[in-house]
Design an enzyme around this catalytic site. Structure first.
Site, PDB file in Angstrom:
ATOM      1  CG  ASN A  24       2.731  -0.435  -0.138  1.00  0.00           C
ATOM      2  OD1 ASN A  24       2.262   0.269  -1.028  1.00  0.00           O
ATOM      3  ND2 ASN A  24       3.541   0.035   0.801  1.00  0.00           N
ATOM      4  CD1 TRP A  25       1.630  -3.986  -5.977  1.00  0.00           C
ATOM      5  CD2 TRP A  25       0.690  -3.145  -7.835  1.00  0.00           C
ATOM      6  NE1 TRP A  25       1.279  -5.043  -6.778  1.00  0.00           N
ATOM      7  CE2 TRP A  25       0.689  -4.560  -7.922  1.00  0.00           C
ATOM      8  CE3 TRP A  25       0.139  -2.416  -8.876  1.00  0.00           C
ATOM      9  CZ2 TRP A  25       0.170  -5.237  -9.024  1.00  0.00           C
ATOM     10  CZ3 TRP A  25      -0.389  -3.096  -9.975  1.00  0.00           C
ATOM     11  CH2 TRP A  25      -0.375  -4.496 -10.049  1.00  0.00           C
ATOM     12  CE  LYS A  26       6.932  -0.074  -0.355  1.00  0.00           C
ATOM     13  NZ  LYS A  26       8.229  -0.073   0.298  1.00  0.00           N
TER      14      LYS A  26
ATOM     15  CG  HIS B 277       4.746   2.802   4.272  1.00  0.00           C
ATOM     16  ND1 HIS B 277       6.038   3.197   3.981  1.00  0.00           N
ATOM     17  CD2 HIS B 277       4.681   1.480   3.998  1.00  0.00           C
ATOM     18  CE1 HIS B 277       6.717   2.144   3.540  1.00  0.00           C
ATOM     19  NE2 HIS B 277       5.912   1.090   3.546  1.00  0.00           N
TER      20      HIS B 277
ATOM     21  CD  GLU C 150       8.510   3.417   1.217  1.00  0.00           C
ATOM     22  OE1 GLU C 150       7.485   3.471   0.518  1.00  0.00           O
ATOM     23  OE2 GLU C 150       9.260   2.425   1.251  1.00  0.00           O
TER      24      GLU C 150
ATOM     25  CD  GLU D  33       5.566  -2.049   6.379  1.00  0.00           C
ATOM     26  OE1 GLU D  33       5.505  -2.976   5.570  1.00  0.00           O
ATOM     27  OE2 GLU D  33       5.515  -0.856   6.061  1.00  0.00           O
TER      28      GLU D  33
ATOM     29  N   GLY E 259      12.605  -2.833   1.723  1.00  0.00           N
ATOM     30  CA  GLY E 259      13.262  -2.716   0.427  1.00  0.00           C
ATOM     31  C   GLY E 259      14.751  -2.986   0.456  1.00  0.00           C
TER      32      GLY E 259
ATOM     33  CB  SER F  71      13.066  -7.686   3.112  1.00  0.00           C
ATOM     34  OG  SER F  71      13.656  -6.450   2.734  1.00  0.00           O
TER      35      SER F  71
ATOM     36  N   GLY G  76       5.896  -5.267  -0.008  1.00  0.00           N
ATOM     37  CA  GLY G  76       6.157  -4.263  -1.028  1.00  0.00           C
ATOM     38  C   GLY G  76       6.617  -4.912  -2.321  1.00  0.00           C
ATOM     39  N   GLY G  77       7.933  -4.945  -2.518  1.00  0.00           N
ATOM     40  CA  GLY G  77       8.509  -5.405  -3.781  1.00  0.00           C
ATOM     41  C   GLY G  77       7.965  -6.735  -4.279  1.00  0.00           C
TER      42      GLY G  77
END
Ligand code: PGA
Length: 247
Positions: A9-11, A91, A93, A161, A167, A207, A228-229
């Protein structure tokens, strides 16, 4: 057994120049698990062209309507038309930044499946909810209410999640992840029956890194990850893909 899926997930990260990273990720995909990269809407078309079927490409949200006067929004049909096969929905966010409720997520999942997309429905508790001992109640409630009536289970993925792990570099213990995944599988089995429920991939997200991926993938009822990251760097995501393929 559910399909195994390594999903990135590149957000809100990624410009055209970053497609080089996507190209490297395609090179890391192989046997053993499916690989998916959920890109910002602006990159879905170019990303799908670059991937050329070597990995799947997804979006990160869609509107509940197929089209209409909704300035700035993107429909599921538009994502599919641009080359996406999946879309992340609900998600944390999106739930936090845009006030998305379980009802909205369910409507989006229905819209996504109508457009032929695989819906990745996200659930997860906040730290306050975990500390209050409410994790299974919260996650179970989100699962029940965010999956629409008439859902096509063959086009559904569920991602657990925990909000406090996203993150932050903090991850739940292995037994905490296993406990929630078992509850999610049980929740799906009660509603849809054990055999169909067993075929829905359950992803862990929050994470996930090369250093913890193998231990997470060894847990029962963990069929992959939503990353994600660590999906922004091909070397890191490739290591996670390799860990899943070897699990
Ligand atoms: P993270 O994000 O891997 O950077 O924690 C996970 C996610 O939000 O999907």
């Amino acid at each position: 057994m559910a399909r195994r899926l390594a999903a990135g997930n590149w957000k809100m990260h990624g410009l055209g120049a970053d497609l080089a990273e996507l190209e490297a990720i395609c090179g890391a995909a192989g046997q053993g698990c499916e690989v998916l990269l959920c890109l910002p809407a602006t990159l879905v078309h170019r990303g799908a062209s670059t991937a050329a079927g070597r990995i799947a490409i997804g979006g990160q949200d869609c509107h509940v309507m197929p089209q209409g006067a909704h300035t700035g929004d993107v429909s599921a049909a538009m994502l599919a038309d641009a080359g996406a096969s999946h879309v992340i929905l609900g998600h944390s966010e999106r739930r936090a930044d845009h006030g998305e409720t379980d009802d909205i997520v369910a409507a989006k999942a229905q819209a996504a499946q109508l457009a032929g997309l695989i819906a990745i429905v996200c659930v997860g508790e906040t730290l306050e909810e975990r500390d209050a001992g409410r994790t299974l109640e919260v996650v179970g409630g989100q699962l029940a209410a965010s999956i629409p009536e008439g859902v096509d289970l063959a086009r559904l993925v569920v991602a657990y999640e925990p909000v406090w792990a996203i993150g932050t570099g903090r991850t739940p213990t292995e037994s905490q992840i296993a406990e929630v995944h078992a509850a999610l599988r049980e929740g799906l089995a009660m509603r849809f029956g054990a055999v169909p429920a067993g075929q829905v991939p359950l992803l862990y997200g929050g994470s996930v890194k090369p250093g913890n991926a193998a231990a997470i993938f060894a847990l029962p009822d963990v069929d992959g990850a939503l990353v994600g990251g660590a999906s922004l760097k091909a070397a890191d995501f490739a290591a996670i893909i390799a860990a899943l393929a070897a699990a």
